[in-house]
Design a protein around this motif. Structure first.
Motif, PDB file in Angstrom:
ATOM      1  N   PRO A   1       0.828  -1.202   0.000  1.00  0.00           N
ATOM      2  CA  PRO A   1       0.000   0.000   0.000  1.00  0.00           C
ATOM      3  C   PRO A   1       0.865   1.256   0.000  1.00  0.00           C
ATOM      4  O   PRO A   1       2.022   1.235   0.431  1.00  0.00           O
ATOM      5  N   MET A   2       0.294   2.330  -0.494  1.00  0.00           N
ATOM      6  CA  MET A   2       0.985   3.617  -0.459  1.00  0.00           C
ATOM      7  C   MET A   2       1.143   4.066   0.991  1.00  0.00           C
ATOM      8  O   MET A   2       0.282   3.777   1.815  1.00  0.00           O
ATOM      9  N   PRO A   3       2.216   4.788   1.297  1.00  0.00           N
ATOM     10  CA  PRO A   3       2.343   5.349   2.645  1.00  0.00           C
ATOM     11  C   PRO A   3       1.217   6.345   2.910  1.00  0.00           C
ATOM     12  O   PRO A   3       0.648   6.907   1.967  1.00  0.00           O
ATOM     13  N   ASP A   4       0.934   6.582   4.171  1.00  0.00           N
ATOM     14  CA  ASP A   4      -0.126   7.552   4.471  1.00  0.00           C
ATOM     15  C   ASP A   4       0.345   8.960   4.108  1.00  0.00           C
ATOM     16  O   ASP A   4       1.511   9.190   3.794  1.00  0.00           O
ATOM     17  N   ILE A   5      -0.564   9.896   4.137  1.00  0.00           N
ATOM     18  CA  ILE A   5      -0.292  11.252   3.636  1.00  0.00           C
ATOM     19  C   ILE A   5       0.851  11.943   4.379  1.00  0.00           C
ATOM     20  O   ILE A   5       1.661  12.638   3.771  1.00  0.00           O
ATOM     21  N   ASP A   6       0.960  11.733   5.684  1.00  0.00           N
ATOM     22  CA  ASP A   6       2.042  12.377   6.438  1.00  0.00           C
ATOM     23  C   ASP A   6       3.414  11.904   5.962  1.00  0.00           C
ATOM     24  O   ASP A   6       4.341  12.700   5.811  1.00  0.00           O
TER      25      ASP A   6
ATOM     26  N   MET B   1       4.072  10.632   2.956  1.00  0.00           N
ATOM     27  CA  MET B   1       4.260  11.131   1.594  1.00  0.00           C
ATOM     28  C   MET B   1       4.700  12.595   1.594  1.00  0.00           C
ATOM     29  O   MET B   1       5.597  12.978   0.833  1.00  0.00           O
ATOM     30  N   LEU B   2       4.095  13.405   2.454  1.00  0.00           N
ATOM     31  CA  LEU B   2       4.485  14.809   2.530  1.00  0.00           C
ATOM     32  C   LEU B   2       5.923  14.961   3.004  1.00  0.00           C
ATOM     33  O   LEU B   2       6.671  15.800   2.484  1.00  0.00           O
ATOM     34  N   ARG B   3       6.332  14.165   3.967  1.00  0.00           N
ATOM     35  CA  ARG B   3       7.723  14.214   4.438  1.00  0.00           C
ATOM     36  C   ARG B   3       8.685  13.820   3.319  1.00  0.00           C
ATOM     37  O   ARG B   3       9.739  14.441   3.144  1.00  0.00           O
ATOM     38  N   LEU B   4       8.316  12.787   2.560  1.00  0.00           N
ATOM     39  CA  LEU B   4       9.164  12.365   1.445  1.00  0.00           C
ATOM     40  C   LEU B   4       9.277  13.463   0.381  1.00  0.00           C
ATOM     41  O   LEU B   4      10.370  13.755  -0.116  1.00  0.00           O
ATOM     42  N   MET B   5       8.151  14.076   0.058  1.00  0.00           N
ATOM     43  CA  MET B   5       8.185  15.139  -0.948  1.00  0.00           C
ATOM     44  C   MET B   5       9.010  16.331  -0.479  1.00  0.00           C
ATOM     45  O   MET B   5       9.746  16.922  -1.259  1.00  0.00           O
ATOM     46  N   ARG B   6       8.884  16.685   0.795  1.00  0.00           N
ATOM     47  CA  ARG B   6       9.692  17.792   1.317  1.00  0.00           C
ATOM     48  C   ARG B   6      11.170  17.449   1.280  1.00  0.00           C
ATOM     49  O   ARG B   6      12.002  18.288   0.967  1.00  0.00           O
ATOM     50  N   ALA B   7      11.516  16.203   1.604  1.00  0.00           N
ATOM     51  CA  ALA B   7      12.914  15.791   1.595  1.00  0.00           C
ATOM     52  C   ALA B   7      13.492  15.833   0.174  1.00  0.00           C
ATOM     53  O   ALA B   7      14.643  16.227  -0.022  1.00  0.00           O
ATOM     54  N   ILE B   8      12.707  15.453  -0.818  1.00  0.00           N
ATOM     55  CA  ILE B   8      13.172  15.455  -2.203  1.00  0.00           C
ATOM     56  C   ILE B   8      13.307  16.885  -2.712  1.00  0.00           C
ATOM     57  O   ILE B   8      14.215  17.199  -3.481  1.00  0.00           O
ATOM     58  N   ASP B   9      12.438  17.753  -2.263  1.00  0.00           N
ATOM     59  CA  ASP B   9      12.400  19.141  -2.735  1.00  0.00           C
ATOM     60  C   ASP B   9      13.563  19.962  -2.213  1.00  0.00           C
ATOM     61  O   ASP B   9      13.877  21.007  -2.755  1.00  0.00           O
TER      62      ASP B   9
END
Length: 59
Positions: free
Chosen positions: A43-48, A50-58
């Motif tokens: 399953p996909m990770p929960d929204i929290d 995913m947001l942490r991952l996106m911030r880390a990549i950004d």
């Protein structure tokens, strides 16, 4: 992702399978060891997460 041309590109370039566009044949994707079917999916990770991952990549 519902556009047939987008699905074809996603299949050819990234192995994204979709029965809708008729790209379910693993012989079309030139990667050794590609399974004929996908029968185990995480399953996909929960929204929290995913947001942490996106911030880390950004950064």
């Amino acid at each position: 992702m519902k556009d047939p041309e987008t699905q074809k590109m996603a299949w050819k370039n990234h192995g994204f399978r979709t029965i809708v566009s008729g790209t379910a044949d693993p012989k079309e994707f030139p990667v050794k060891g590609l399974p004929a079917t996908i029968d185990q999916v995480m399953p996909m990770p929960d929204i929290d997460v995913m947001l942490r991952l996106m911030r880390a990549i950004d950064q």
